[in-house]
Design a protein around this motif. Sequence first.
Motif, PDB file in Angstrom:
ATOM      1  N   TRP A   1      16.908 -24.283  20.877  1.00  0.00           N
ATOM      2  CA  TRP A   1      16.095 -25.449  21.231  1.00  0.00           C
ATOM      3  C   TRP A   1      16.508 -26.034  22.575  1.00  0.00           C
ATOM      4  O   TRP A   1      15.676 -26.546  23.327  1.00  0.00           O
TER       5      TRP A   1
ATOM      6  N   SER B   1      14.892 -23.790  25.086  1.00  0.00           N
ATOM      7  CA  SER B   1      13.451 -24.038  25.120  1.00  0.00           C
ATOM      8  C   SER B   1      13.141 -25.295  25.928  1.00  0.00           C
ATOM      9  O   SER B   1      12.194 -25.326  26.729  1.00  0.00           O
TER      10      SER B   1
ATOM     11  N   SER C   1      13.647 -24.515  29.641  1.00  0.00           N
ATOM     12  CA  SER C   1      12.562 -23.733  30.249  1.00  0.00           C
ATOM     13  C   SER C   1      11.200 -24.397  30.097  1.00  0.00           C
ATOM     14  O   SER C   1      10.207 -23.893  30.616  1.00  0.00           O
TER      15      SER C   1
ATOM     16  N   SER D   1       9.412 -24.431  27.450  1.00  0.00           N
ATOM     17  CA  SER D   1       8.636 -23.343  26.844  1.00  0.00           C
ATOM     18  C   SER D   1       7.471 -23.872  26.000  1.00  0.00           C
ATOM     19  O   SER D   1       7.608 -24.874  25.300  1.00  0.00           O
TER      20      SER D   1
ATOM     21  N   LYS E   1       6.279 -22.208  23.553  1.00  0.00           N
ATOM     22  CA  LYS E   1       6.485 -21.720  22.194  1.00  0.00           C
ATOM     23  C   LYS E   1       7.973 -21.434  21.981  1.00  0.00           C
ATOM     24  O   LYS E   1       8.645 -20.926  22.882  1.00  0.00           O
ATOM     25  N   THR E   2       8.463 -21.771  20.779  1.00  0.00           N
ATOM     26  CA  THR E   2       9.869 -21.525  20.445  1.00  0.00           C
ATOM     27  C   THR E   2       9.928 -20.747  19.134  1.00  0.00           C
ATOM     28  O   THR E   2       9.384 -21.196  18.119  1.00  0.00           O
TER      29      THR E   2
ATOM     30  N   THR F   1      14.040 -16.394  27.513  1.00  0.00           N
ATOM     31  CA  THR F   1      13.503 -17.740  27.725  1.00  0.00           C
ATOM     32  C   THR F   1      12.649 -17.801  28.984  1.00  0.00           C
ATOM     33  O   THR F   1      12.919 -17.106  29.970  1.00  0.00           O
TER      34      THR F   1
ATOM     35  N   GLU G   1       7.632 -18.746  26.437  1.00  0.00           N
ATOM     36  CA  GLU G   1       8.302 -18.665  25.144  1.00  0.00           C
ATOM     37  C   GLU G   1       9.815 -18.595  25.295  1.00  0.00           C
ATOM     38  O   GLU G   1      10.332 -17.968  26.210  1.00  0.00           O
ATOM     39  N   THR G   2      10.507 -19.246  24.360  1.00  0.00           N
ATOM     40  CA  THR G   2      11.941 -19.029  24.162  1.00  0.00           C
ATOM     41  C   THR G   2      12.103 -18.465  22.767  1.00  0.00           C
ATOM     42  O   THR G   2      11.570 -19.005  21.803  1.00  0.00           O
ATOM     43  N   ARG G   3      12.841 -17.338  22.667  1.00  0.00           N
ATOM     44  CA  ARG G   3      12.941 -16.667  21.360  1.00  0.00           C
ATOM     45  C   ARG G   3      14.374 -16.168  21.120  1.00  0.00           C
ATOM     46  O   ARG G   3      15.059 -15.738  22.032  1.00  0.00           O
TER      47      ARG G   3
END
Length: 369
Positions: free
Chosen positions: A52, A55, A58, A60, A62-63, A293, A297-299
């Motif tokens: 988080w 995210s 960045s 983002s 979407k996470t 990231t 999106e950050t995943r």
Amino acid sequence: MKLSIAIVGLPNVGKSTLFNALTKKSVPAENYPFCTIDPSVGVVAVPDERLWKLSEFSKSAKTVPAVVEFVDIAGLVAGASKGEGLGNKFLSHIRETDAILQIVRIFEDGNVIHVNNKIDPLFDIETINLELILADNETVEKRLANVQKDVKRGDKVAIFEEAVLKKAQAQLTQAKLLNALSWDDMETPVIKQLNLLTMKPVLYGLNKKAGGTNLDTLQDERWSKLMEFFAENNAKWIVIDAGIEHELKDLVGEEKEMFRMELGGAENNTGDGIDNLIKKGYELLDLVTYFTTGEDETRGWTIARNSTAPVAGMAIHTDFKDKFIRAEVVFWSDLLSASSYGVAREKGLVRTEGKEYVVKDGDVVEFRI
């Protein structure tokens, strides 16, 4: 990388209560890229504040967290390996998972019937483990019979497999789990192809009850014997109050902690039991998380510990292993402290790594293919 943990135990020990609390943590379906999920399967996010923070860094859109799948297995009973209580069906469900979370009741409550009419966690563990051992022994015996023809004609592969199977059989006939044995690099593929139940790593979940009579508080002979068993077998275990976790499943933050204290969870030192349990399950499978990231999106990506960069890339797409050229890597906290990728590069915090690089837990990786 799809990972699943079977929740097993005797009837009435709190498996379904815990499962219901877990599934409240399920990730949205659109974030789970595998298959249609059965009602007895819960896909839960691995708690990770790093995700988080990255995210937010960045910005983002979407996470997506790393996930672990929990499978609710109906209560096993003595004789399951011979089909008692639809045991064969339940054992086959366990066989499809990567690890086992064995729920054991450690609270006394006359209003909650125990299948053996007594609270003795070590006896319960031995009952479940014996059923797994018996099922595995049957599998090994069948495979031994099948390789005899090739053994008799001198096939070297069959002769080696027979030796591995007999090693497993000797352990099982002593009523011991196969995961307690050491297997070398040649033996491991042979034994793994049978997908044996007792080869799976096990986490013991000790279910207590707030305000009740719990064995960890009594510290009687039953608790002492349980601790001796865990120590002798180098077993992993965690105390959890499934009832409290179920009560709190709809709450978050300060409200959740306030109600936890009111219900007696803080007094029993359960902490955030569900989050701890998910983390323990992740550790049980010896997994780590790396991140990607960006604005889109950050995943979090799940990989086995000690994975090289090309293998780690397969979590994103299987083509990454063969098409891998290099990876740009920065540790998550270094990236955040640098305030931007540009500054991180100027400070030499972003490294270019090749095929031999072993991806670390917390790495932020950008693959070049």
